[in-house]
Design an enzyme around this catalytic site. Sequence first.
Site, PDB file in Angstrom:
ATOM      1  N   THR B 145       0.819  -1.216   0.000  1.00  0.00           N
ATOM      2  CA  THR B 145       0.000   0.000   0.000  1.00  0.00           C
ATOM      3  C   THR B 145       0.852   1.264   0.000  1.00  0.00           C
ATOM      4  O   THR B 145       1.715   1.428   0.862  1.00  0.00           O
ATOM      5  CB  THR B 145      -0.898  -0.011   1.253  1.00  0.00           C
ATOM      6  OG1 THR B 145      -1.629  -1.226   1.251  1.00  0.00           O
ATOM      7  CG2 THR B 145      -1.843   1.177   1.259  1.00  0.00           C
ATOM      8  N   GLU B 146       0.583   2.148  -0.955  1.00  0.00           N
ATOM      9  CA  GLU B 146       1.248   3.447  -1.048  1.00  0.00           C
ATOM     10  C   GLU B 146       2.778   3.317  -1.112  1.00  0.00           C
ATOM     11  O   GLU B 146       3.506   4.198  -0.682  1.00  0.00           O
ATOM     12  CB  GLU B 146       0.848   4.362   0.129  1.00  0.00           C
ATOM     13  CG  GLU B 146      -0.665   4.507   0.322  1.00  0.00           C
ATOM     14  CD  GLU B 146      -1.326   5.404  -0.712  1.00  0.00           C
ATOM     15  OE1 GLU B 146      -0.600   5.919  -1.583  1.00  0.00           O
ATOM     16  OE2 GLU B 146      -2.554   5.574  -0.664  1.00  0.00           O
ATOM     17  N   LEU B 147       3.234   2.185  -1.652  1.00  0.00           N
ATOM     18  CA  LEU B 147       4.676   1.877  -1.748  1.00  0.00           C
ATOM     19  C   LEU B 147       5.379   1.909  -0.394  1.00  0.00           C
ATOM     20  O   LEU B 147       6.581   2.162  -0.312  1.00  0.00           O
ATOM     21  CB  LEU B 147       5.390   2.799  -2.744  1.00  0.00           C
ATOM     22  CG  LEU B 147       4.906   2.762  -4.192  1.00  0.00           C
ATOM     23  CD1 LEU B 147       5.946   3.409  -5.122  1.00  0.00           C
ATOM     24  CD2 LEU B 147       4.596   1.353  -4.672  1.00  0.00           C
ATOM     25  N   TRP B 305       5.399   6.585  -0.879  1.00  0.00           N
ATOM     26  CA  TRP B 305       5.501   7.511  -1.999  1.00  0.00           C
ATOM     27  C   TRP B 305       4.694   8.782  -1.766  1.00  0.00           C
ATOM     28  O   TRP B 305       4.523   9.569  -2.685  1.00  0.00           O
ATOM     29  CB  TRP B 305       5.131   6.831  -3.314  1.00  0.00           C
ATOM     30  CG  TRP B 305       3.682   6.482  -3.569  1.00  0.00           C
ATOM     31  CD1 TRP B 305       2.621   6.639  -2.733  1.00  0.00           C
ATOM     32  CD2 TRP B 305       3.150   5.942  -4.799  1.00  0.00           C
ATOM     33  NE1 TRP B 305       1.470   6.221  -3.339  1.00  0.00           N
ATOM     34  CE2 TRP B 305       1.757   5.784  -4.612  1.00  0.00           C
ATOM     35  CE3 TRP B 305       3.688   5.571  -6.022  1.00  0.00           C
ATOM     36  CZ2 TRP B 305       0.915   5.262  -5.605  1.00  0.00           C
ATOM     37  CZ3 TRP B 305       2.850   5.058  -7.004  1.00  0.00           C
ATOM     38  CH2 TRP B 305       1.483   4.906  -6.798  1.00  0.00           C
TER      39      TRP B 305
END
Lengths: 445, 398
Positions: B145-147, B305
């Site tokens: 999730t979300e890098l 990120w």
Amino acid sequence: MKILMFTWEFPPLISGGLGMACYGIVKALLSQGINIDLVLPTKEMVYFPLRQESDVDTLPTVFLDPVQHKEFSTQKFSGVRERLEYIGISHRPESYIQMGEITQFYQNVNKEYWTSELVTHEEKELWEEMTVNLIGDEDLMKKVQEYTVRADSFARKLDYDIIHAHDWLTYPSGMLAKKISQKPLVVHIHATEFDRAGGPGDERVHKIEHAGMMYADRIISVSQYTAQMIMSRYRIDTGRIRIIHNAFTLSDDMNISKLRIFKAPTILFLGRITLQKGPDYYLDVAERVLKVHPDAKFIMAGTGDMSRKLLRRSASLKLRNRFLFTGFLNRSQVESILRAADIYVLPSVSEPFGIAPLEAMAYGVTSIISKQSGVAEVVNHAFKIDFWDVDLMAETINHLIENPAICAKIGHDGMVEVNRIQWDEAAEKIRHLYASLASEYIKSN
Amino acid sequence: MLNIVFYFQVHQPYRLRHLNVLDIGSNESMFDEKLNKFVMQKVARTCYLPTNKLLLDLIHRFEGRFKIAFSITGTAIEQFKLYAPEVLESFQKLVQTGCVEIIGETYYHSLSLLYDTNEFLEQVSMHRDLMQKEFGYYTETFRNTELIYQDKLSDLIYETEGFKSIITEGVDRILQWRSPLFAYKNYSKNINLLLKYYKLSDDIAFRFSNREWPEYPLTSQKFTNWIDHLTLEEHNNRNLFLNLFMDYETFGEHQWADSGIFDFMSAFPGEVLKRSHLGFCTPKETLQFANYQQESLSFPDPVSWADEERDLSAWVENDMQKNAIETLYGLFDRVKQKGDEHLLKTARMLSTSDHFYYMCTKYFQDGDVHKYFSPYDSPDQAYIYFITALADLEERLG
């Protein structure tokens, strides 16, 4: 007997207890044969001639200007609400008045009423105290100015025996009406600036409150607590103050049977989330109780300028999903939340009266009320605790959670007690006050 | 050779209704079906359908030389099925070309890695099963999730059979002097790491339509020239990977069609493939193309990120976010013990990271991005609805 009544709130134009109290008082007065012409901060220049009890809900409406009224009478409305929206009652009056206009107005009224030789020095001083302080660019001040300017017309065109003004927002109107008509003025203190501000407050409001009380023939205070405040802070002569407590009358369509939301004990704060109401003390109490009873649910119902601060603090205290905010609740939602509560807490820092606890008690909710309140004077079956004593409040709640039978018993006794505190009794006292003022007036003329 | 690795994130959360304490116990859905349907159908129209069509055309036009990768969350797939089934079909068509890699992640786009390892592994496995079922695709590359990435994640992914690579952010504080154009290894050297080249990715994702940006307007030719320039770096015939990772909604939704984003994308592969030393590959192909000893990188603390900070502060920084997420994960064991599939599903829908993103109170320019993505008036409102949902969930647990 006919009353010209000025108030800032009346259902459905309502933001707090003032509207609730006025509704109760007016309804009971009507049932006792008093006629009332009610003036509210409506957008259109109208008044409400109330003649029978049911008028409090239908609010018959008359435009002061006959031409406008004629046009209004031809309008078709689908219901009461639509008619009230047409005259702008669901909103606060929109004020376009300019400072220049209000100054001009004061000059005119001064010329007309206040420069004659019959005016005493004291009277002139009070008038000045009011006009000098009814100045300001804030929305509320401008609305009060506009309301006062209009009061001039109401006072001259309507016919009445007594003037009754509720709280400082309408005192300037009351003063003006008295000056124009020479009829007796009653000012009704539901709250002072000291209560609302939780501190010194706005100097202008104090001055207007003082001028209104000084100029009035009688002052109704909603409690002994408030009467003390009026005497000590405003230096008002005791002889003109009458204490008439507020009350609470359940309407017929109210359902007070329990309807739980949570299985766990449910504790309720219901009111404006503002300094005066002590919401921060409620949060402190919740934190303490949740350490002992981690499943309890604390509900904070209402809105106000401290909402965000309280929300953020409840999160930082890690109260998980045990401290919940409802936001604004309408009447039927208030009913639902009361039916779901076990314990009601009123931790107000200063509460001139406090109708909400009476309502909670009417629903059989065990109540803990601030000693710094007027309502504490009229009920026995409730816990009365200093607003700052959060430890004692927490201990009391813990005790009630641990002894549900006791909690239920006190809730029941409170309900029985509150059912005897009816508006009729308060209205009767007001009616007597009107009568004695009217006879004084006749004697002196 | 420099290979452009395109990976697009496809995600839609289940947004909560404006829940009130009085709704608790009504047993109605906590989620705003009307809004979720509206958003899905709008994004389908502005982004998913036209962009899928464009990419399919490009894949056909370049006969296997243009390649891309998608990570599609379980909550997005479910909402395709509910509100826009044609979108799912168009993704399936893309996967059938053989030029599309599907990437693994948590089914619910959650932050479970940080709070509940078992739940994390379950959501990873649920997502893999879903990709098998919908696309017949066995995922080998993972993106959290979300890098969000830290060393611990690579251990968990290594222990999960079949994953060979992880995608994350090319964070400066980790890379320091190193270039994100190389493939790396995780700290224990058993997983391949691909790092987002954030400058060029964000030129497309965030700056493309910004008229204040000195490079505006961005043409595919200009962009390809910049990429070409990267190959001038000393690399001793080592294959480079330019990882362009972004939200798929960049196309047509964050950057509207009238910004020229579709024209840009339509011309870009041709511009790239004109040059013999530039090409495209998928994340998993980087394993075979990495013709050098891959350096290992350690991420002791989580990165992501999001925002300037590229850390967890978009989701778990303020007290509201922390109280909300800790309360949620505090309930998971009880939800599982209860054995009620519907309740478990609800808890998992609440685990989607977006709910915590809406509560973010960071200001400066990032605050604007948060506001843009939030369906609520304020972080406080988002918090109130979420905490009320958790009270409701717990009440349903009995």
